[in-house]
Scaffold this motif. Structure first.
Motif, PDB file in Angstrom:
ATOM      1  N   VAL A 176       7.281  64.882  40.254  1.00 10.25           N
ATOM      2  CA  VAL A 176       7.760  63.669  40.917  1.00 10.25           C
ATOM      3  C   VAL A 176       7.255  62.457  40.142  1.00 10.25           C
ATOM      4  O   VAL A 176       6.091  62.412  39.732  1.00 10.25           O
ATOM      5  CB  VAL A 176       7.255  63.594  42.378  1.00 10.25           C
ATOM      6  N   LEU A 183       3.252  70.108  42.763  1.00 17.94           N
ATOM      7  CA  LEU A 183       4.077  69.210  41.945  1.00 17.94           C
ATOM      8  C   LEU A 183       3.225  68.379  41.005  1.00 17.94           C
ATOM      9  O   LEU A 183       2.127  67.952  41.349  1.00 17.94           O
ATOM     10  CB  LEU A 183       4.875  68.266  42.859  1.00 17.94           C
ATOM     11  N   LEU A 232       6.867  58.397  40.590  1.00 16.79           N
ATOM     12  CA  LEU A 232       6.916  57.350  41.603  1.00 16.79           C
ATOM     13  C   LEU A 232       6.884  55.977  40.966  1.00 16.79           C
ATOM     14  O   LEU A 232       6.098  55.729  40.047  1.00 16.79           O
ATOM     15  CB  LEU A 232       5.691  57.450  42.517  1.00 16.79           C
ATOM     16  N   TRP A 289      11.898  66.711  52.879  1.00 20.61           N
ATOM     17  CA  TRP A 289      12.355  66.444  51.531  1.00 20.61           C
ATOM     18  C   TRP A 289      13.828  66.754  51.428  1.00 20.61           C
ATOM     19  O   TRP A 289      14.350  67.567  52.164  1.00 20.61           O
ATOM     20  CB  TRP A 289      11.579  67.307  50.553  1.00 20.61           C
ATOM     21  N   LEU A 309       2.585  64.879  39.208  1.00 18.67           N
ATOM     22  CA  LEU A 309       2.844  63.531  39.696  1.00 18.67           C
ATOM     23  C   LEU A 309       2.545  62.503  38.605  1.00 18.67           C
ATOM     24  O   LEU A 309       1.513  62.569  37.943  1.00 18.67           O
ATOM     25  CB  LEU A 309       1.957  63.285  40.921  1.00 18.67           C
ATOM     26  N   SER A 358      -0.087  69.218  46.494  1.00 19.65           N
ATOM     27  CA  SER A 358       0.995  70.187  46.305  1.00 19.65           C
ATOM     28  C   SER A 358       0.972  70.716  44.870  1.00 19.65           C
ATOM     29  O   SER A 358       0.136  70.328  44.063  1.00 19.65           O
ATOM     30  CB  SER A 358       2.341  69.521  46.584  1.00 19.65           C
ATOM     31  N   LYS A 396      -0.923  63.782  49.720  1.00 17.35           N
ATOM     32  CA  LYS A 396      -0.190  65.008  50.038  1.00 17.35           C
ATOM     33  C   LYS A 396       0.501  65.569  48.784  1.00 17.35           C
ATOM     34  O   LYS A 396       0.451  66.764  48.520  1.00 17.35           O
ATOM     35  CB  LYS A 396       0.869  64.688  51.094  1.00 17.35           C
ATOM     36  N   LEU A 397       1.121  64.687  48.016  1.00 13.99           N
ATOM     37  CA  LEU A 397       1.793  65.118  46.786  1.00 13.99           C
ATOM     38  C   LEU A 397       0.793  65.723  45.819  1.00 13.99           C
ATOM     39  O   LEU A 397       1.072  66.706  45.145  1.00 13.99           O
ATOM     40  CB  LEU A 397       2.504  63.934  46.133  1.00 13.99           C
ATOM     41  N   LYS A 398      -0.400  65.099  45.751  1.00 11.70           N
ATOM     42  CA  LYS A 398      -1.421  65.590  44.823  1.00 11.70           C
ATOM     43  C   LYS A 398      -1.931  66.961  45.218  1.00 11.70           C
ATOM     44  O   LYS A 398      -2.352  67.750  44.377  1.00 11.70           O
ATOM     45  CB  LYS A 398      -2.578  64.602  44.756  1.00 11.70           C
ATOM     46  N   ALA A 443       0.727  59.729  51.603  1.00 16.03           N
ATOM     47  CA  ALA A 443       1.828  60.461  50.955  1.00 16.03           C
ATOM     48  C   ALA A 443       1.438  60.867  49.535  1.00 16.03           C
ATOM     49  O   ALA A 443       1.720  61.979  49.093  1.00 16.03           O
ATOM     50  CB  ALA A 443       3.089  59.607  50.948  1.00 16.03           C
ATOM     51  N   VAL A 444       0.766  59.964  48.807  1.00 18.58           N
ATOM     52  CA  VAL A 444       0.303  60.287  47.448  1.00 18.58           C
ATOM     53  C   VAL A 444      -0.701  61.433  47.505  1.00 18.58           C
ATOM     54  O   VAL A 444      -0.649  62.364  46.693  1.00 18.58           O
ATOM     55  CB  VAL A 444      -0.326  59.039  46.772  1.00 18.58           C
TER      56      VAL A 444
END
Ligand SMILES: *[C@@H]1O[C@H](CO)[C@@H](O)[C@H](O)[C@H]1NC(C)=O
Ligand SMILES: *[C@@H]1O[C@H](CO)[C@@H](O)[C@H](O)[C@H]1NC(C)=O
Length: 258
Positions: free
Chosen positions: A23, A57, A25, A13, A59, A55, A51-53, A48-49
């Motif tokens: 984030v 963060l 998107l 990142w 979204l 975390s 992984k973000l979920k 990738a989505v």
């Protein structure tokens, strides 16, 4: 600041990501490419989505899709393999509905038949404004003239446009976008439309409000330097441009397919 990553799945990142709490998107060109039927997912983007979920963060997904309701649109994304729910997706129509409520306006709609359900709960009696979206086949003379008649008959005409694209590309060729018809109504009624959608700051702000975050805590990832990255930066967010979607075409012409 402008940082480019090859695609959503790119590892590592940017340095500024350390203070991030959320984030946003873009969808088309970042997670999938539009095309026949549902289009195709961009390689690595579903992971990738995911992984973000996983975390910490928050979204959200920001799109200018105006031909279908959120339910239908999200159904397509789920078929493409994305774990995305309706409440996370922000197209222009719900933002427009929030503006209507705030200002006590009742719309006459010139939108695609596929979008009508989104406005189900909205009072459309005795309209005091017009909302225009990408109506495609529904941009008939009759429908345009009806919208014109409503506008010109108002003491204080208000025209909202869901986006202002000139044209976009579909598999069978280029298509005139909503901006062209918006201009026609502006010309006929000698007024200026209020655009709801990217890159309008009010649109991005509505997403920030939903996240409950400050602009500097949020990163926008998109493929469009002006509408995604530029729009986000003007709101005080950080912006990252991916090299998928329309990335290559930016240098030559604004030839968007989404
Ligand atoms: C919108 O277009 C579709 C497809 O051409 C047509 O069936 C429908 O009647 C149109 N609706 C309006 C309100 O013009
Ligand atoms: C949708 O957004 C893209 C950028 O993500 C932009 O290029 C395109 O013109 C927009 N379309 C509309 C209808 O505003």
């Amino acid at each position: 600041m402008r940082i480019q990553h090859s695609n959503m799945a790119a590892t590592g990142w940017p340095e500024c990501a350390k203070s991030l709490k959320g984030v946003i998107l873009d969808l088309c060109g970042v997670l999938y490419d539009s095309g026949e039927g549902d289009g195709v997912a961009i390689s690595g983007s579903a992971a990738a989505v995911k992984k973000l979920k996983e975390s910490d963060l928050q979204l959200r997904f920001c799109t200018n899709e105006t031909q279908a309701t959120r339910e239908k649109f999200v159904g397509k994304l789920q078929r493409l393999g994305f774990d995305i729910s309706v409440s996370e997706v922000f197209p222009p129509a719900p933002a427009a509905i929030a503006v209507l409520k705030e200002r006590g306006l009742r719309p006459h709609l010139l939108v695609h038949d596929g979008l009508l359900d989104e406005f189900d709960g909205v009072d459309k009696s005795n309209p005091n404004c017009v909302i225009i979206g990408d109506a495609a086949e529904n941009f008939s003379y009759k429908n345009l003239n009806e919208a014109f008649t409503v506008l010109i008959g108002l003491e204080k005409p208000v025209l909202f446009s869901l986006g202002q694209g000139r044209y976009y590309k579909e598999t069978d060729g280029l298509k005139l976008d909503v901006g062209v018809y918006m201009k026609a109504l502006e010309y006929a009624c000698d007024l200026k439309a209020e655009v709801i959608g990217k890159p309008s700051p009010t649109f991005f702000q509505s997403v920030l409000n939903d996240m409950g975050l400050q602009p500097h805590e949020v990163l926008m990832i998109g493929d469009d330097l002006v509408n995604d990255v530029g729009g986000a930066q003007r709101c005080g967010m950080k912006g990252v441009q991916v090299r998928t979607g329309k990335y290559r075409q930016i240098v030559s012409r604004d030839f968007s397919s989404c």
